[in-house]
Design a protein around this motif. Structure first.
Motif, PDB file in Angstrom:
ATOM      1  N   THR A 183       0.242  -0.889  -0.209  1.00 49.76           N
ATOM      2  CA  THR A 183       0.279   0.195  -0.071  1.00 49.76           C
ATOM      3  C   THR A 183       0.749   1.000   0.193  1.00 49.76           C
ATOM      4  O   THR A 183       0.844   2.095  -0.486  1.00 49.76           O
ATOM      5  N   TYR A 184       1.901   1.391   0.980  1.00 54.05           N
ATOM      6  CA  TYR A 184       2.254   2.958   1.401  1.00 54.05           C
ATOM      7  C   TYR A 184       3.836   2.499   0.157  1.00 54.05           C
ATOM      8  O   TYR A 184       3.928   3.622  -0.819  1.00 54.05           O
ATOM      9  N   VAL A 203       5.113   9.674   3.405  1.00 54.85           N
ATOM     10  CA  VAL A 203       4.100   8.589   3.459  1.00 54.85           C
ATOM     11  C   VAL A 203       5.510   7.845   3.976  1.00 54.85           C
ATOM     12  O   VAL A 203       4.587   6.877   5.045  1.00 54.85           O
ATOM     13  N   PHE A 204       6.354   7.680   3.668  1.00 55.27           N
ATOM     14  CA  PHE A 204       7.306   6.785   3.978  1.00 55.27           C
ATOM     15  C   PHE A 204       7.657   6.749   6.373  1.00 55.27           C
ATOM     16  O   PHE A 204       7.544   6.041   6.452  1.00 55.27           O
ATOM     17  N   ASP A 205       7.314   7.979   6.273  1.00 58.93           N
ATOM     18  CA  ASP A 205       7.491   8.680   8.115  1.00 58.93           C
ATOM     19  C   ASP A 205       6.578   7.592   8.216  1.00 58.93           C
ATOM     20  O   ASP A 205       6.429   7.177   9.867  1.00 58.93           O
ATOM     21  N   GLU A 206       5.224   7.678   7.965  1.00 51.81           N
ATOM     22  CA  GLU A 206       3.307   7.166   8.135  1.00 51.81           C
ATOM     23  C   GLU A 206       3.952   5.638   8.259  1.00 51.81           C
ATOM     24  O   GLU A 206       3.319   4.956   8.898  1.00 51.81           O
ATOM     25  N   LYS A 210       3.561   2.709  11.339  1.00 54.11           N
ATOM     26  CA  LYS A 210       2.399   2.589  12.042  1.00 54.11           C
ATOM     27  C   LYS A 210       3.390   1.172  11.975  1.00 54.11           C
ATOM     28  O   LYS A 210       2.807  -0.632  12.197  1.00 54.11           O
ATOM     29  N   GLY A 211       5.060   1.005  12.380  1.00 50.54           N
ATOM     30  CA  GLY A 211       5.547  -0.152  12.577  1.00 50.54           C
ATOM     31  C   GLY A 211       6.112  -1.387  10.851  1.00 50.54           C
ATOM     32  O   GLY A 211       5.650  -2.220  11.109  1.00 50.54           O
ATOM     33  N   ILE A 212       5.531  -0.921  10.039  1.00 49.85           N
ATOM     34  CA  ILE A 212       5.155  -1.422   8.578  1.00 49.85           C
ATOM     35  C   ILE A 212       6.820  -0.978   7.769  1.00 49.85           C
ATOM     36  O   ILE A 212       6.883  -0.085   8.514  1.00 49.85           O
ATOM     37  N   LEU A 213       7.317  -2.524   8.365  1.00 47.60           N
ATOM     38  CA  LEU A 213       9.393  -2.557   7.657  1.00 47.60           C
ATOM     39  C   LEU A 213       8.883  -2.324   5.941  1.00 47.60           C
ATOM     40  O   LEU A 213       8.640  -2.882   5.387  1.00 47.60           O
ATOM     41  N   PRO A 214       9.461  -1.128   5.703  1.00 39.01           N
ATOM     42  CA  PRO A 214       9.633  -1.204   4.187  1.00 39.01           C
ATOM     43  C   PRO A 214      11.270  -2.219   3.670  1.00 39.01           C
ATOM     44  O   PRO A 214      11.617  -2.552   4.207  1.00 39.01           O
ATOM     45  N   ASN A 215      10.371  -2.619   2.170  1.00 40.44           N
ATOM     46  CA  ASN A 215      11.329  -3.604   1.492  1.00 40.44           C
ATOM     47  C   ASN A 215      11.835  -2.646   0.234  1.00 40.44           C
ATOM     48  O   ASN A 215      12.653  -1.561   0.557  1.00 40.44           O
ATOM     49  N   ALA A 216      12.978  -3.417  -0.311  1.00 37.75           N
ATOM     50  CA  ALA A 216      13.635  -3.150  -1.517  1.00 37.75           C
ATOM     51  C   ALA A 216      12.965  -2.565  -2.874  1.00 37.75           C
ATOM     52  O   ALA A 216      12.913  -1.490  -3.204  1.00 37.75           O
ATOM     53  N   ILE A 217      11.485  -2.286  -2.700  1.00 36.12           N
ATOM     54  CA  ILE A 217      10.688  -1.694  -3.789  1.00 36.12           C
ATOM     55  C   ILE A 217      10.324  -0.473  -3.298  1.00 36.12           C
ATOM     56  O   ILE A 217      10.299   0.344  -3.871  1.00 36.12           O
ATOM     57  N   THR A 218      10.291  -0.347  -1.444  1.00 39.52           N
ATOM     58  CA  THR A 218      10.689   1.071  -1.218  1.00 39.52           C
ATOM     59  C   THR A 218      11.214   2.002  -0.756  1.00 39.52           C
ATOM     60  O   THR A 218      11.366   3.189  -1.935  1.00 39.52           O
TER      61      THR A 218
END
Length: 495
Positions: A183-184, A203-206, A210-218
Motif C-alpha cells: 500500500t505504502y 508517506v515513508f515516515d507514516e 505504524k511499524g510497517i518495515l520498508p522493502n527493496a521496492i520502497t
C-alpha cells in the motif's frame, strides 16, 4: 446405433430403456459438462466465440428437451476463464453480462482475485470509474474485500493518474483492511510520479510509525525519485541506510537509478565505482547499465573511453542491444563524428538486434545539421531497404532539412508522400514552406501543396491566405471567383 455428436453409442448399452428414456440418456451424453466447458473456453482464442460458448454451452441439445430447461451449472473456473478473456480483449459490456450471472450464483463464492483482475482490466483501459464501481460491488458477490483488492484499486488509479482519488481511498482504508508495505509503496510511487518527494517522505515516515518495515521496492522508488530530481547525495545516503539500518541489499534497479542520476550530474567517476560495486555484490550488470555509462561518457566529452567500456561489456558477456547502439550513434553525432555513427548503425544491422527508427532519425538529423544534404537523403531513402520504415518524425526531419536548404520542390514531393501515408506535417514547417512559395510567387508548387494538404484535411486559415494572395500576385487580372475556383478544383481532385 445412436449417434451422439461425432460418436455412435451402441443400443445394447441400455437395452432395457424405453424410447423416451433412451433419448433422455443420449441428451445427457450430449450435454457439455462444466469441466468440458472450461476446456473449450481455455482453448478458444477468439474471445467472442468463447463468450458464445459460455452463454450457450448446450446449443446442440434438442431445444424441446426438458433437460435443456434446467439452469446450467457453471464452474468457478469457467467464470474465471471467460472473465480473463473478455477483460484482455476489452469487451467490457460482455464482461458486465457475465458479472450479472456470477452475482446470481449460490453454489459457490467467487474469490477476491477475480475482482482484482477485473479492476486491473478497467484500469489498463483507463476506466477508473468502472474500476471503483467494481471495488464497491465486491461485497454484493458475497466476497470480502481485503488489502489485496484495495491495493489493486490504488495501483489501478495510479495507472490512470487519478492521484486525488487515491488519497480518498487511502483515508478510508481502515474500513476495509490494514495497509501493508505494498500500500505504502504504491502511494510513494504516486508522489514520485508527481515529483513530490516531500510527500513521498511523509508517506515513508507514516509507514515506519505504524511499524510497517520498508522493502527493496520502497527504497528503489524513493531513490529513483530523488535521482530524477537530481538529489543524488540524498539518494546515496538513503542507499547507506537501506544497508545499515534495514539490512536490505540494493537491487539492480537501485543501482541503475543512482548511476543514471550521477551521470546526469556529471559524476562519472562515482558512476563507475557503483558499477564495480555491483560486481562485488553479485548484482547483475546488464546492457542498460553500460548504456547509461556510455551516454554519460559522451555527455562529459570523454569520448576516447567509449571503446574501453565496450570491451568490458564483451569481456563480461554482456551483449550491446539496440539502446546501446542508439546511445553510441547519438553520442558520436553530438561529437560530430558522423563516420563512426554510421559505422555503428551498419554494425547494428549485422547483429541480432535490428536498428529502430530512432537510430536513423538521429543520424539523419545530424547529417542535415552538418549541411550534408545528400548523405541525409540517401539514408532516409534507404531506410525501407534496410528494413526500417520512416515514421512521422523521419519525414518531419527530412522536410525541415530540405527546407533549410531551399529545396522547395523536394519538400513539396515529401509532403505529398507524407500525407499519402497518413502522417501529419509540422504546422510551423508547412507555414514556412507556404511563406517561401509566396515570396517566390511559385503558383504551380503552391497548388501542389494545397492539393497535398487537402488529402489530409490539413489546410488552415494561414494556408488559405497565402495561397489566395500568391495567386492574386501571379495573376493580377483574374477575379476572386477564378482564384476560388482554382483552389476548390485542386481540393476536389485531391479527394
Amino acid at each position: 446405433m445412436h449417434k451422439v455428436g461425432q460418436k455412435s453409442i451402441p443400443v445394447h448399452l441400455f437395452p432395457a430403456l424405453t424410447v423416451n428414456q433412451r433419448t433422455a440418456t443420449m441428451e445427457k451424453f450430449r450435454r457439455v459438462s462444466p469441466f468440458r466447458l472450461a476446456a473449450l473456453i481455455r482453448a478458444q482464442k477468439d474471445p467472442k466465440l468463447a463468450f458464445q460458448f459460455f452463454l450457450n454451452p448446450n446449443s446442440n441439445v434438442n431445444p424441446s428437451s426438458k433437460s435443456n430447461q434446467r439452469p446450467y451449472s457453471y464452474s468457478l473456473l469457467s467464470y474465471d476463464l471467460i472473465i480473463t478473456k473478455l477483460g484482455k480483449a476489452k469487451m467490457f459490456d460482455e464482461l458486465e453480462l457475465i458479472l450479472s450471472k456470477l452475482k446470481q450464483e449460490t453454489r459457490f463464492k467467487p474469490t477476491e482475485i477475480i475482482f482484482c483482475n477485473i479492476i486491473t482490466y478497467y484500469s489498463r483501459a483507463h476506466l477508473p470509474e468502472r474500476a471503483i464501481h467494481m471495488f464497491d460491488e465486491i461485497p454484493s458477490f458475497h466476497c470480502q474485500r481485503t488489502v489485496k483488492s484495495v491495493n489493486t484499486l490504488l495501483n489501478g488509479l495510479l495507472i490512470c493518474r487519478e492521484f486525488d482519488k487515491m488519497w480518498k481511498i487511502l483515508l478510508g482504508f481502515d474500513w476495509f483492511a490494514c495497509p501493508d508495505v505494498c500500500t505504502y509503496n504504491i502511494m510513494i510511487n504516486a508522489c514520485r510520479m508527481q515529483n513530490d518527494m516531500q510527500g513521498a517522505w511523509k508517506v515513508f515516515d507514516e509507514m515506519r510509525k505504524k511499524g510497517i518495515l520498508p522493502n527493496a521496492i520502497t527504497f528503489s522508488t524513493l531513490i529513483t525519485g530523488l535521482c530524477a530530481c537530481l538529489k543524488v547525495k540524498d539518494a546515496l545516503e538513503l542507499k547507506k541506510d537501506m544497508i545499515r539500518v534495514y539490512n536490505i541489499k540494493p537491487t539492480k534497479y537501485v543501482y541503475a537509478s543512482l548511476i543514471k542520476g550521477l551521470c546526469e550530474c556529471n559524476e562519472l567517476n562515482l558512476s563507475f565505482k557503483l558499477k564495480d560495486e555491483m560486481f562485488e555484490n553479485d548484482v547483475e550488470v546488464d546492457s542498460s547499465i553500460y548504456t547509461t555509462l556510455i551516454s554519460g561518457i559522451f555527455k562529459v566529452g570523454r569520448t576516447d573511453e567509449v571503446n574501453v567500456v565496450l570491451e568490458e561489456m564483451k569481456r563480461n558477456g554482456c551483449i550491446p542491444d539496440t539502446a546501446t547502439y542508439n546511445a553510441l550513434i547519438a553520442g558520436y553525432c553530438a561529437a560530430k563524428r558522423l563516420d563512426l555513427a554510421l559505422e555503428f548503425l551498419n554494425e547494428l544491422e549485422e547483429k541480432a538486434f535490428k536498428p529502430d527508427v530512432i537510430s536513423y532519425n538521429v543520424l539523419i538529423r545530424a547529417y542535415f545539421n552538418e549541411g550534408k544534404l545528400r548523405e541525409a537523403m540517401d539514408l532516409f531513402e534507404d531506410m525501407p531497404r534496410r528494413g526500417c520504415k520512416p515514421d512521422v518524425l523521419s519525414y518531419r526531419i527530412a522536410m525541415q532539412g530540405l527546407l533549410s536548404e531551399m529545396k522547395l520542390k523536394e519538400v513539396v514531393f515529401l509532403l505529398d508522400e507524407m500525407m499519402f501515408k497518413g502522417y501529419a506535417p509540422h504546422l510551423l514547417t508547412v507555414n514556412k514552406l507556404m511563406s517561401l512559395l509566396h515570396e517566390e510567387g511559385d503558383y504551380e508548387l503552391m497548388l501542389e501543396v494545397v492539393n497535398s494538404l487537402a488529402k489530409g484535411n490539413y489546410i488552415d486559415d494561414n494556408c488559405w491566405r497565402l495561397a489566395v494572395s500568391t495567386i492574386f500576385a501571379k495573376h493580377e487580372a483574374v477575379n476572386f471567383h477564378s482564384v476560388f475556383d482554382a483552389l476548390t478544383n485542386s481540393i476536389s481532385e485531391a479527394h
